[in-house]
Design an enzyme around this catalytic site. Structure first.
Site, mmCIF file in Angstrom:
data_model
loop_
_atom_site.group_PDB
_atom_site.id
_atom_site.type_symbol
_atom_site.label_atom_id
_atom_site.label_comp_id
_atom_site.label_asym_id
_atom_site.label_seq_id
_atom_site.Cartn_x
_atom_site.Cartn_y
_atom_site.Cartn_z
ATOM 1 C CB THR A 61 -0.923 0.069 1.172
ATOM 2 O OG1 THR A 61 -1.813 -1.291 1.208
ATOM 3 C CG2 THR A 61 -1.824 1.329 1.150
ATOM 4 C CD GLN A 103 -1.924 -11.049 -5.114
ATOM 5 O OE1 GLN A 103 -1.365 -12.268 -5.236
ATOM 6 N NE2 GLN A 103 -2.298 -10.738 -4.051
ATOM 7 C CB CYS A 109 -23.912 -10.898 1.621
ATOM 8 S SG CYS A 109 -25.722 -10.997 1.735
HETATM 9 C C1 LIG Z 1 -2.087 -7.142 -1.104
HETATM 10 C C2 LIG Z 1 -1.940 -6.189 -2.208
HETATM 11 C C3 LIG Z 1 -1.359 -4.759 -2.019
HETATM 12 C C4 LIG Z 1 -1.278 -4.164 -0.920
HETATM 13 O O1 LIG Z 1 -0.151 -4.924 -0.058
HETATM 14 P P1 LIG Z 1 0.090 -4.583 1.473
HETATM 15 O O2 LIG Z 1 1.327 -4.941 1.666
HETATM 16 O O3 LIG Z 1 -0.938 -5.257 2.134
HETATM 17 O O4 LIG Z 1 -0.123 -3.098 1.936
HETATM 18 C C5 LIG Z 1 -1.452 -3.804 -3.074
HETATM 19 N N1 LIG Z 1 -1.490 -4.421 -4.323
HETATM 20 C C6 LIG Z 1 -1.911 -5.790 -4.543
HETATM 21 C C7 LIG Z 1 -2.084 -6.356 -5.904
HETATM 22 C C8 LIG Z 1 -2.201 -6.829 -3.715
HETATM 23 O O5 LIG Z 1 -2.715 -7.955 -3.841
#
Ligand SMILES: *Cc1c(COP(=O)(O)O)cnc(C)c1O
Length: 393
Positions: A72, A179, A325
């Site tokens: 993030t 990812q 939900c």
């Molecule tokens: C998990 C994720 C984030 C955020 O990473 P954090 O280390 O949890 O802040 C950002 N981009 C993608 C694609 C993610 O899967």
């Protein structure tokens, strides 16, 4: 009860070797890396060794790695940092509609503060068309941010092509590789990318630590000011133990990517095969080929993904769903909507994401449970339908 963890796109367990590498820095080796004395120097050395390992995972130079508190922050630093550094050159940013919220909400914040944001559409598989990127570029464009692999459906974007189009024009290109890092081979020397975000906890490292790769020569403004750590780009006393763990996770991933990718892909494919033959109407989300080897997102229209999640959870199986939900409404994932899934299909979405510790037995148990749960819910939903009431299954 047997437990099967199938939510590795959300987070992964800490690898035992990672924990082992971290422990000394949570105990005796507590020095502040900015201190000049021996304990400080020891912490500093450990950080620099880890920086080398993180750089090696993505083919970067160690000097191009800035540690952050995770994916993030890396995304925020990339986008806000370029926006601030380049605001005199232009105010236009391009991104895609399937980005993680850490990118989308940062862009929305900038949009409220004088920037213009183009949010590109995706096709039914979740792919951004490089031609759309080309058409969206203007002489005011300062940054393009398109993710490498999507976290909800696993689709891998054509970032090489997009990066070439963008950087040829002298515009900065950022990719969220949170990812893909540790799952796909990455080499920034062969990619047209200026900024790249990664996060340790998505590949067996600790939570709360990540990095932004900043290509040599790219100037970026900080978003945190203070003690000028990380060459002034990211102030704040370094999270030494987590950085060390991150380094170890990168080293393990570097060795494991080619071998484990195939192993996990085989398990994923067998799970996909088992449930898609047993459940009529089930569809697979994401690109059939250009997809993360560990990710399986499926939809069953007419059944609530969240109910499947809860029933599987009761059997010890951890997955995630594509919608939440609540009592009055259902919040649909922005990724699935952008891919053109109907509301009903998006609601019936479940994501299963595999990891290196999953075994064929676990996958067999998960597949059998999934099919049982879905059959039970389908029957319930048919009864409800025939009674003329509609509930949240
Ligand atoms: C998990 C994720 C984030 C955020 O990473 P954090 O280390 O949890 O802040 C950002 N981009 C993608 C694609 C993610 O899967």
């Amino acid at each position: 009860m047997k437990t099967v963890y199938l939510d590795h796109c959300a987070t992964t367990p800490l690898h035992p070797d990672v924990l082992k590498a971290m422990l000394p820095f949570l105990r005796d080796s507590f020095g502040n890396p900015s201190s000049i004395h021996a304990p400080g120097r020891k912490a500093k050395e450990a950080i620099e060794e880890a920086r080398g390992r993180v750089a090696a995972l993505i083919g970067a130079n160690a000097s191009e790695i800035v540690f952050t508190s995770g994916g993030t922050e890396a995304n925020n630093l990339a986008i806000q940092g370029i926006a601030r550094a380049r605001k005199d050159c232009g105010n236009h940013i391009i991104t895609s509609s399937i980005e993680h919220h850490a990118v989308l909400k940062t862009c929305q914040y900038l949009e409220r503060n004088g920037f213009t944001v183009t949010c590109l559409p995706v096709d039914h598989h979740g792919i951004v068309n490089p031609e759309d990127v080309k058409k969206a570029l203007t002489d005011k464009t300062i940054l393009v941010s398109v993710m490498h692999a999507n976290n909800e459906v696993g689709t891998i974007e054509p970032i090489d092509e997009i990066g070439r189009i963008v950087t040829e024009r002298g515009i900065t290109f950022h990719t969220d590789a949170v990812q893909s890092a540790g799952k796909l081979p990455l080499n920034v020397k062969e990619m047209s990318v200026d900024l790249l975000s990664i996060s340790a906890h998505k590949f067996y490292g600790p939570k709360g630590i990540g990095a932004l790769y900043i290509r040599e020569g790219i100037r970026i403004d900080p978003i945190l000011y203070g003690g000028e750590q990380e060459k002034g780009v990211r102030s704040g006393t370094e999270n030494v133990a987590s950085i060390v763990g991150f380094g170890t996770a990168c080293e393990l991933a570097n060795k494991a990517v080619p071998v484990l990718g195939d192993k996990i892909r085989k398990l994923r494919d067998s799970l996909q095969e088992r449930i898609s033959t047993a459940v009529p109407g089930l569809t697979i989300n994401g690109h059939p080929v250009s997809r993360l080897p560990n990710c399986l997102s499926v939809s069953i229209p007419g059944i609530m993904g969240e109910t499947i999640l809860r029933d599987l959870d009761a059997r010890g199986i951890a997955v995630s769903s594509g919608s939440a939900c609540t009592s009055h409404s259902v919040e649909i994932s922005h990724v699935l909507s952008a891919m053109g899934l109907t509301k009903e299909t998006a609601q019936g979405t479940v994501r299963m994401s595999l990891g290196i510790m999953n075994t064929p037995d676990e996958i067999e148990y998960a597949a059998a449970s999934f099919v049982e749960v879905v059959e039970k819910l389908k029957t319930l939903s048919e009864i409800e339908n025939s009674l003329g009431s509609r509930r949240c299954y």
